[in-house]
Design a protein around this motif. Sequence first.
Motif, mmCIF file in Angstrom:
data_model
loop_
_atom_site.group_PDB
_atom_site.id
_atom_site.type_symbol
_atom_site.label_atom_id
_atom_site.label_comp_id
_atom_site.label_asym_id
_atom_site.label_seq_id
_atom_site.Cartn_x
_atom_site.Cartn_y
_atom_site.Cartn_z
ATOM 1 N N LYS A 1 0.841 -1.196 0.000
ATOM 2 C CA LYS A 1 0.000 0.000 0.000
ATOM 3 C C LYS A 1 0.879 1.250 0.000
ATOM 4 C CE LYS A 1 -4.050 -1.819 2.485
ATOM 5 N NZ LYS A 1 -3.987 -3.079 1.857
ATOM 6 N N ILE A 2 0.321 2.318 -0.542
ATOM 7 C CA ILE A 2 0.992 3.612 -0.533
ATOM 8 C C ILE A 2 -0.073 4.660 -0.265
ATOM 9 C CG2 ILE A 2 0.813 3.910 -3.040
ATOM 10 C CD1 ILE A 2 3.597 5.293 -2.910
ATOM 11 N N ASP A 3 0.267 5.658 0.549
ATOM 12 C CA ASP A 3 -0.673 6.730 0.848
ATOM 13 C C ASP A 3 -0.969 7.530 -0.417
ATOM 14 O OD1 ASP A 3 -0.679 5.990 3.516
ATOM 15 O OD2 ASP A 3 0.831 7.478 4.095
ATOM 16 N N ALA A 4 -2.160 8.109 -0.458
ATOM 17 C CA ALA A 4 -2.594 8.890 -1.623
ATOM 18 C C ALA A 4 -1.680 10.089 -1.871
ATOM 19 C CB ALA A 4 -4.033 9.345 -1.444
ATOM 20 N N ASN A 5 -1.050 10.618 -0.813
ATOM 21 C CA ASN A 5 -0.198 11.802 -0.977
ATOM 22 C C ASN A 5 1.268 11.451 -1.218
ATOM 23 O OD1 ASN A 5 0.359 10.824 1.565
ATOM 24 N ND2 ASN A 5 0.534 12.827 2.514
ATOM 25 N N ALA A 6 1.568 10.189 -1.451
ATOM 26 C CA ALA A 6 2.947 9.754 -1.685
ATOM 27 C C ALA A 6 3.111 9.208 -3.099
ATOM 28 C CB ALA A 6 3.337 8.690 -0.663
ATOM 29 N N LYS A 7 4.362 9.157 -3.545
ATOM 30 C CA LYS A 7 4.686 8.578 -4.856
ATOM 31 C C LYS A 7 5.782 7.542 -4.668
ATOM 32 C CE LYS A 7 3.600 12.737 -7.475
ATOM 33 N NZ LYS A 7 4.054 13.688 -8.499
ATOM 34 N N TRP A 8 5.786 6.517 -5.537
ATOM 35 C CA TRP A 8 6.844 5.518 -5.509
ATOM 36 C C TRP A 8 8.113 6.128 -6.079
ATOM 37 C CZ3 TRP A 8 6.297 1.391 -2.688
ATOM 38 C CH2 TRP A 8 5.027 0.824 -2.506
ATOM 39 N N GLY A 9 9.224 5.866 -5.405
ATOM 40 C CA GLY A 9 10.505 6.363 -5.883
ATOM 41 C C GLY A 9 11.618 5.400 -5.514
ATOM 42 N N VAL A 10 12.807 5.707 -5.980
ATOM 43 C CA VAL A 10 14.002 4.930 -5.646
ATOM 44 C C VAL A 10 15.025 5.902 -5.087
ATOM 45 C CG1 VAL A 10 15.954 3.642 -6.612
ATOM 46 C CG2 VAL A 10 13.621 3.085 -7.320
ATOM 47 N N THR A 11 15.602 5.541 -3.932
ATOM 48 C CA THR A 11 16.713 6.325 -3.394
ATOM 49 C C THR A 11 18.013 5.595 -3.724
ATOM 50 O OG1 THR A 11 16.524 5.237 -1.239
ATOM 51 C CG2 THR A 11 15.428 7.373 -1.492
ATOM 52 N N VAL A 12 19.051 6.369 -3.989
ATOM 53 C CA VAL A 12 20.364 5.828 -4.326
ATOM 54 C C VAL A 12 21.390 6.465 -3.397
ATOM 55 C CG1 VAL A 12 22.108 5.525 -6.126
ATOM 56 C CG2 VAL A 12 19.674 5.598 -6.746
ATOM 57 N N CYS A 13 22.238 5.617 -2.797
ATOM 58 C CA CYS A 13 23.284 6.078 -1.885
ATOM 59 C C CYS A 13 24.599 6.162 -2.651
ATOM 60 C CB CYS A 13 23.400 5.106 -0.711
ATOM 61 S SG CYS A 13 24.626 5.591 0.504
ATOM 62 N N LYS A 14 25.166 7.370 -2.744
ATOM 63 C CA LYS A 14 26.436 7.569 -3.457
ATOM 64 C C LYS A 14 27.636 7.092 -2.646
ATOM 65 C CE LYS A 14 24.781 11.794 -5.670
ATOM 66 N NZ LYS A 14 25.000 13.241 -5.778
ATOM 67 N N LEU A 15 27.441 6.837 -1.347
ATOM 68 C CA LEU A 15 28.543 6.440 -0.476
ATOM 69 C C LEU A 15 28.937 4.976 -0.642
ATOM 70 C CD1 LEU A 15 27.387 8.249 2.769
ATOM 71 C CD2 LEU A 15 29.232 8.933 1.236
ATOM 72 N N GLN A 16 28.051 4.180 -1.191
ATOM 73 C CA GLN A 16 28.288 2.734 -1.317
ATOM 74 C C GLN A 16 29.133 2.458 -2.555
ATOM 75 O OE1 GLN A 16 27.027 0.432 0.856
ATOM 76 N NE2 GLN A 16 25.761 1.805 2.053
#
Length: 132
Positions: free
Chosen positions: A61-76
Amino acid sequence: MSMDTETCKHQPIYFGVVNINIDERTIGSVDVWRCGVCKKRFCEEKQLGIEEIADLVGMPKIDANAKWGVTVCKLQQGKYKWKLVRLTENGEIKHECLDEKIVPLKINNFKVEDDKHWSFLIDDNINKAVEI
């Protein structure tokens, strides 16, 4: 006919994929499903080489006020840690960073604002490959 997505008995249909690439080599993907009735989208993370089950199984489930995204860590360096997340317009999310340390990331306009991390929205990249 408009339907409240919370009362919909979802009928998910495969909608598309976002490939996560490093140097044009796919290291993972996000499958996108859409309900044939209410059109709400659901996402599932697939990291290649990782055998453990994803945090969310089924149609998350996802809240109506949210969007699906991807976070990327540059430190890895060499690992390029990425994660499927729910991004709100403004706020904060928790990110598991180096040495499994949890750090807060500030969100502004559905994007991570941080010099060591970045993000992108799934909706903007369906059936595309994103180079991280």
